[in-house]
Motif scaffolding. Structure first.
Motif, PDB file in Angstrom:
ATOM      1  N   UNK A  29       0.934  -1.318   0.067  1.00 31.42           N
ATOM      2  CA  UNK A  29       0.046   0.062  -0.033  1.00 31.42           C
ATOM      3  C   UNK A  29       0.884   1.215   0.196  1.00 31.42           C
ATOM      4  N   UNK A  30       0.382   2.314  -0.599  1.00 34.01           N
ATOM      5  CA  UNK A  30       1.312   3.433  -0.770  1.00 34.01           C
ATOM      6  C   UNK A  30       1.005   4.182   0.638  1.00 34.01           C
ATOM      7  N   UNK A  31       2.101   3.980   1.710  1.00 32.51           N
ATOM      8  CA  UNK A  31       2.064   4.664   2.606  1.00 32.51           C
ATOM      9  C   UNK A  31       2.784   5.964   2.892  1.00 32.51           C
ATOM     10  N   UNK A  32       2.336   6.934   3.417  1.00 35.65           N
ATOM     11  CA  UNK A  32       3.149   8.200   3.803  1.00 35.65           C
ATOM     12  C   UNK A  32       3.626   8.087   5.075  1.00 35.65           C
ATOM     13  N   UNK A  33       2.675   7.827   6.062  1.00 34.66           N
ATOM     14  CA  UNK A  33       3.225   7.592   7.402  1.00 34.66           C
ATOM     15  C   UNK A  33       3.220   5.913   7.803  1.00 34.66           C
ATOM     16  N   UNK A  34       2.922   5.997   9.140  1.00 36.91           N
ATOM     17  CA  UNK A  34       3.041   4.693   9.636  1.00 36.91           C
ATOM     18  C   UNK A  34       1.898   3.899   9.932  1.00 36.91           C
ATOM     19  N   UNK A  54      -2.952   6.994  24.922  1.00 35.31           N
ATOM     20  CA  UNK A  54      -2.699   7.766  23.779  1.00 35.31           C
ATOM     21  C   UNK A  54      -3.001   9.176  23.820  1.00 35.31           C
ATOM     22  N   UNK A  55      -2.902   9.805  25.016  1.00 36.90           N
ATOM     23  CA  UNK A  55      -3.314  11.299  24.994  1.00 36.90           C
ATOM     24  C   UNK A  55      -2.466  12.266  24.264  1.00 36.90           C
ATOM     25  N   UNK A  56      -1.230  11.911  23.914  1.00 37.16           N
ATOM     26  CA  UNK A  56      -0.400  12.530  23.007  1.00 37.16           C
ATOM     27  C   UNK A  56      -1.042  12.560  21.699  1.00 37.16           C
ATOM     28  N   UNK A  57      -1.850  11.711  21.293  1.00 38.43           N
ATOM     29  CA  UNK A  57      -2.307  11.720  20.106  1.00 38.43           C
ATOM     30  C   UNK A  57      -3.574  12.604  19.924  1.00 38.43           C
ATOM     31  N   UNK A  58      -3.981  12.991  20.818  1.00 40.43           N
ATOM     32  CA  UNK A  58      -5.567  13.941  20.981  1.00 40.43           C
ATOM     33  C   UNK A  58      -5.405  15.188  19.878  1.00 40.43           C
ATOM     34  N   UNK A  59      -4.358  15.752  19.374  1.00 41.37           N
ATOM     35  CA  UNK A  59      -4.267  16.794  18.360  1.00 41.37           C
ATOM     36  C   UNK A  59      -3.556  16.324  17.022  1.00 41.37           C
ATOM     37  N   UNK A  60      -3.273  14.811  17.123  1.00 36.27           N
ATOM     38  CA  UNK A  60      -2.640  14.446  15.869  1.00 36.27           C
ATOM     39  C   UNK A  60      -3.837  14.124  14.763  1.00 36.27           C
ATOM     40  N   UNK A  61      -3.342  14.238  13.459  1.00 34.21           N
ATOM     41  CA  UNK A  61      -4.257  13.885  12.412  1.00 34.21           C
ATOM     42  C   UNK A  61      -4.689  12.374  12.776  1.00 34.21           C
ATOM     43  N   UNK A  62      -5.849  12.115  12.261  1.00 36.18           N
ATOM     44  CA  UNK A  62      -6.498  10.635  12.252  1.00 36.18           C
ATOM     45  C   UNK A  62      -5.792   9.854  10.931  1.00 36.18           C
ATOM     46  N   UNK A  63      -5.681   8.717  11.454  1.00 34.70           N
ATOM     47  CA  UNK A  63      -5.198   7.814  10.099  1.00 34.70           C
ATOM     48  C   UNK A  63      -6.019   7.937   8.790  1.00 34.70           C
ATOM     49  N   UNK A  64      -5.472   7.636   7.727  1.00 30.64           N
ATOM     50  CA  UNK A  64      -6.165   7.984   6.503  1.00 30.64           C
ATOM     51  C   UNK A  64      -7.167   6.732   6.114  1.00 30.64           C
ATOM     52  N   UNK A  65      -6.962   5.509   7.037  1.00 32.22           N
ATOM     53  CA  UNK A  65      -7.857   4.369   6.768  1.00 32.22           C
ATOM     54  C   UNK A  65      -7.769   3.630   8.139  1.00 32.22           C
ATOM     55  N   UNK A  66      -8.883   2.953   8.625  1.00 31.28           N
ATOM     56  CA  UNK A  66      -9.028   2.195   9.585  1.00 31.28           C
ATOM     57  C   UNK A  66      -9.564   0.819   8.984  1.00 31.28           C
ATOM     58  N   UNK A  67      -8.811  -0.274   9.072  1.00 31.42           N
ATOM     59  CA  UNK A  67      -9.393  -1.563   8.884  1.00 31.42           C
ATOM     60  C   UNK A  67      -9.763  -2.437  10.194  1.00 31.42           C
ATOM     61  N   UNK A  68     -10.973  -2.569  10.478  1.00 26.22           N
ATOM     62  CA  UNK A  68     -11.629  -2.805  11.586  1.00 26.22           C
ATOM     63  C   UNK A  68     -12.153  -4.492  11.507  1.00 26.22           C
ATOM     64  N   UNK A 137      -4.446  -0.344  -1.847  1.00 29.86           N
ATOM     65  CA  UNK A 137      -4.273   0.303  -2.929  1.00 29.86           C
ATOM     66  C   UNK A 137      -5.305   1.401  -3.234  1.00 29.86           C
ATOM     67  N   UNK A 138      -6.374   0.759  -3.069  1.00 23.94           N
ATOM     68  CA  UNK A 138      -7.576   1.733  -3.427  1.00 23.94           C
ATOM     69  C   UNK A 138      -7.652   3.028  -2.314  1.00 23.94           C
ATOM     70  N   UNK A 139      -7.681   2.464  -1.011  1.00 28.59           N
ATOM     71  CA  UNK A 139      -8.097   3.576  -0.211  1.00 28.59           C
ATOM     72  C   UNK A 139      -6.998   4.569   0.255  1.00 28.59           C
TER      73      UNK A 139
END
Length: 155
Positions: A29-34, A54-68, A137-139
Motif C-alpha cells: 500500500x502507498x503509505x506516507x506515514x506509519x 494515547x493522550x499525546x495523539x489527541x491533536x494528531x491527524x487521524x489515520x487515512x484508513x481504519x481496517x476494523x 491500493x484503493x483507499x
C-alpha cells in the motif's frame, strides 16, 4: 514511532494469524506515514480519540484508513465504528470492516453505522492477501479524501 507520529493506517485485529495476513496484504500500500495495530476495540477507540495511553495523539491527524475486525475483545467492531462516527474528529475517516461473517445482519449493521466498506475475510491465504492488497491500493492510493481534512494523500 512516537504516539503523535503520522499514521496512515490503523489495523484493529485480535487474531495473530489474521493480523499477519492483513499486514502482508497491505505491505504494498502507498503509505506516507506509519501503521498502528490495536488488538482490541477499546485500544482502537483510545488511539483514535487520544484517550488513555494515547493522550499525546489527541491533536494528531487521524489515520487515512481504519481496517476494523467485527469480532473483537472489550468493544466490538460495531461499537468502535459507532464511537468513531459519533465524534467529529473521526467521523469521516474511512473504515473498512473486515470479518469472517457473511451474515446479512452484520453487513447491514456495519453500513448503517457508517462503514465505508465491508469485506468478508477469504479463507484461502492468497485470496486474503490479494483482497487486502486491493484495499490498501484503493483507499491509500486512489481514494481522494475531502479537502481541508488534514489527510495527506500519496502524490
Amino acid at each position: 514511532m512516537s504516539p503523535s507520529a503520522s499514521i496512515d493506517l490503523l489495523i484493529v485485529e485480535d487474531d495473530p494469524l489474521d493480523l499477519e495476513l492483513t499486514m502482508r496484504g497491505l505491505r504494498q500500500a502507498p503509505l506516507v506515514g506509519g501503521v498502528h495495530v490495536a488488538h482490541d476495540g477499546q485500544e482502537a477507540v483510545d488511539f483514535m480519540l487520544g484517550l488513555g495511553a494515547y493522550t499525546l495523539r489527541r491533536d494528531a491527524e487521524p489515520p487515512r484508513l481504519v481496517v476494523l475486525d467485527v469480532k473483537l475483545p472489550k468493544l466490538s467492531g460495531f461499537d468502535v465504528l459507532a464511537r468513531l462516527r459519533s465524534n467529529p474528529a473521526t467521523s469521516i475517516v474511512p473504515v473498512v470492516m473486515l470479518s469472517s461473517s457473511q451474515e446479512r445482519n452484520d453487513v447491514l449493521r456495519s453500513y448503517r453505522l457508517g462503514a465505508n466498506s465491508y469485506i468478508v475475510k477469504p479463507v484461502e491465504f492468497e485470496r486474503f492477501v490479494r483482497a487486502l492488497r486491493y484495499v490498501g491500493r484503493y483507499w491509500l492510493g486512489l481514494n481522494q479524501p475531502p479537502e481541508g481534512t488534514g489527510f495527506v494523500t500519496q502524490t
